[in-house]
Design an enzyme around this catalytic site. Structure first.
Site, mmCIF file in Angstrom:
data_model
loop_
_atom_site.group_PDB
_atom_site.id
_atom_site.type_symbol
_atom_site.label_atom_id
_atom_site.label_comp_id
_atom_site.label_asym_id
_atom_site.label_seq_id
_atom_site.Cartn_x
_atom_site.Cartn_y
_atom_site.Cartn_z
ATOM 1 C CE1 TYR A 195 -3.045 3.102 0.845
ATOM 2 C CE2 TYR A 195 -2.454 2.847 3.161
ATOM 3 C CZ TYR A 195 -3.095 3.549 2.159
ATOM 4 O OH TYR A 195 -3.791 4.687 2.464
ATOM 5 C CG ASP B 62 11.351 -13.473 2.500
ATOM 6 O OD1 ASP B 62 12.069 -12.839 3.308
ATOM 7 O OD2 ASP B 62 10.257 -13.975 2.808
ATOM 8 C CG PHE C 176 7.780 0.965 2.413
ATOM 9 C CD1 PHE C 176 7.175 1.924 3.202
ATOM 10 C CD2 PHE C 176 8.366 1.373 1.220
ATOM 11 C CE1 PHE C 176 7.159 3.263 2.836
ATOM 12 C CE2 PHE C 176 8.351 2.707 0.827
ATOM 13 C CZ PHE C 176 7.754 3.649 1.645
ATOM 14 C CB SER D 178 4.307 2.089 13.751
ATOM 15 O OG SER D 178 2.995 2.195 14.245
ATOM 16 C CB THR E 222 2.092 1.004 17.200
ATOM 17 O OG1 THR E 222 1.454 0.151 18.099
ATOM 18 C CG2 THR E 222 3.205 0.283 16.531
ATOM 19 C CE1 TYR F 149 3.691 -3.598 12.228
ATOM 20 C CE2 TYR F 149 2.434 -2.155 13.686
ATOM 21 C CZ TYR F 149 3.152 -2.354 12.515
ATOM 22 O OH TYR F 149 3.328 -1.304 11.642
ATOM 23 C CE LYS G 120 6.851 -1.769 11.434
ATOM 24 N NZ LYS G 120 7.545 -1.774 10.136
ATOM 25 C CE1 TYR H 73 6.384 5.955 7.484
ATOM 26 C CE2 TYR H 73 5.144 3.965 7.029
ATOM 27 C CZ TYR H 73 6.240 4.774 6.794
ATOM 28 O OH TYR H 73 7.159 4.389 5.850
ATOM 29 C CG ASN I 23 -4.043 5.953 12.518
ATOM 30 O OD1 ASN I 23 -3.248 6.320 13.364
ATOM 31 N ND2 ASN I 23 -4.914 4.987 12.729
#
Ligand code: NAD
Ligand code: UFG
Length: 350
Positions: free
Chosen positions: A14, A61, A83, A127, A129, A151, A155, A185, A187
């Protein structure tokens, strides 16, 4: 800048596909590596259609060290935008080893190969997060970290590894030190204004905007608004939504910044990429209805485990050091999401 070659890991995804558009339009050569675990090569064909330019795609990969080494041998890469990774919070709780292997070990392999090739400019997708529950709004980069799921911890671990790598070069007085931007980032939503590329989640979406747009188009019956009893003006959760095109423009600014004065001595620095403006779930529903003319069927549901009431950025450091600020508002984000969704009801599937 023109003719510099940038390696984009996860470039078919994305955010990566939108970054490829901006890179090609800015005159960079682009090499994408992606294993297509959460994307389709069609996104890259659409990138070429939008820009009228071609890129190189290697289906691999990033944990395949030999394959990655070959990419560095074959192309004159000057910087990497990283990314590639897995990103679903709920899945990370069920499959932590998969997340640590992909996100942490994958980054170790990438940085080992970069170091051996003497390519030491890296932009990493971090993130919001990574911030802990003790951080308060608006978040600044120096606030305490403390991710609360595998997750987020993957990060945070990668951020630690990259800071250690940079610090080692300082201690060793390296003449070609690592230059690393950790972009946190908030959202990302929206899509390219062409309507040709956008977010194409597998199965039922977890995130708000893909869910709302699938309700609008009739693929899903009803949105569940997770909680209306938060201490926010309308009781629903507040987030800092940012247009994906604004977000990826921050990466182009970061490439320039890594090559300039701020990173002249090397270093590893974090930057928030958010707008500084929070919107509630009901703000999003209302904006979607206003901009698209569709009705969003929703119900109030219990809070989702692990959600914060409110989370938004202070993006001042990115303005000061990257020279970056957002250009698009909520209506652009919603209109572009809808343009993509209504033109591609099944995403990249024919
Ligand atoms: P995405 O899933 O659409 O893109 C990630 C891409 O990486 C996919 O194309 C996938 O196939 C590829 N990939 C995954 N593991 C790989 C591997 N081992 N080798 C090669 N390719 C691999 O996700 P996105 O939304 O574009 O996110 C991009 C990055 O930004 C991710 O690292 C994500 O964690 C981070 N991020 C995303 C958000 C968000 O809300 N979308 C928020 C904060 C951070
Ligand atoms: N929400 C709903 N209903 C839904 C989905 C979401 O009410 O069906 C609400 C959530 O409770 C939250 C808001 O909408 O209040 C946003 O939720 P998202 O799932 O879209 O986004 P999050 O803020 O939970 O998390 C996202 C990414 C994370 C990333 C984080 C910060 O999923 O990976 O942004 O960048 F870490």
């Amino acid at each position: 800048m023109a003719n510099k070659t940038i390696l984009v890991t996860g470039g078919a995804g994305y955010i990566g596909s939108h970054a490829c558009v901006e890179l090609l339009e800015a005159g960079f050569q682009v090499v994408v590596v992606d294993n297509l675990v959460n994307s389709k090569a069609e996104s890259l064909a659409r990138v070429e259609k939008i820009t009228g330019k071609s890129l190189v795609f290697k289906h691999l990969d990033i944990r395949d060290k030999a394959a990655l080494q070959q990419v560095f041998a074959d192309y004159p890469i000057s910087a990497v935008i990283h990314f590639a990774g897995l990103k679903a919070v709920g899945e990370s709780c069920q499959q932590p080893l998969n997340y640590y292997h992909n996100n942490v070990y994958g980054t170790l392999v990438l940085t080992e190969v970069m170091q051996a090739a003497n390519v030491k400019q890296l932009i990493f997708s971090s993130s919001a997060t990574v911030y802990g529950a003790d951080a308060c709004n608006p978040y600044t980069e120096d606030m305490p970290l403390g991710a609360i799921n595998p997750y987020g911890r993957s990060k945070a671990m990668v951020e630690d590894i990259l800071r250690d790598l940079s610090e080692a070069d300082r201690l060793n007085q390296s003449t070609n030190p690592w230059k690393i931007a950790l972009l946190r980032y908030f959202n990302p939503i929206g899509a390219h204004s062409s309507g040709l590329i956008g977010e194409d989640p597998n199965g039922i979406p977890n995130n708000l905007l893909p869910y709302v747009s699938q309700v609008a188009i009739g693929k899903l019956a009803q949105l569940s608004v997770f909680g209306d009893d938060y201490p926010t003006p309308d009781g629903t959760g507040i987030r800092d939504y940012i247009h994906v095109v604004d977000l990826v423009k921050g990466h182009i600014k970061a490439i320039d910044t890594l090559a300039g004065e701020v990173f002249a001595q090397g270093g590893c620095k974090a930057y928030n990429l958010g707008t500084g403006q929070g919107y509630s779930v009901l703000d999003i529903v209302n904006a979607f209805e206003r901009v698209t003319g569709r009705t969003i069927n929703y119900k109030i549901a219990p809070r989702r485990a692990g959600d914060l009431a409110e989370c938004f950025a202070n993006p001042a450091l990115a303005l000061e050091e990257l020279g970056w600020q957002v250009e698009k508002g909520l209506d652009d984000m919603v209109a572009d999401t809808w343009h993509w969704q209504s033109n591609n009801p099944n995403g990249y599937e024919a």
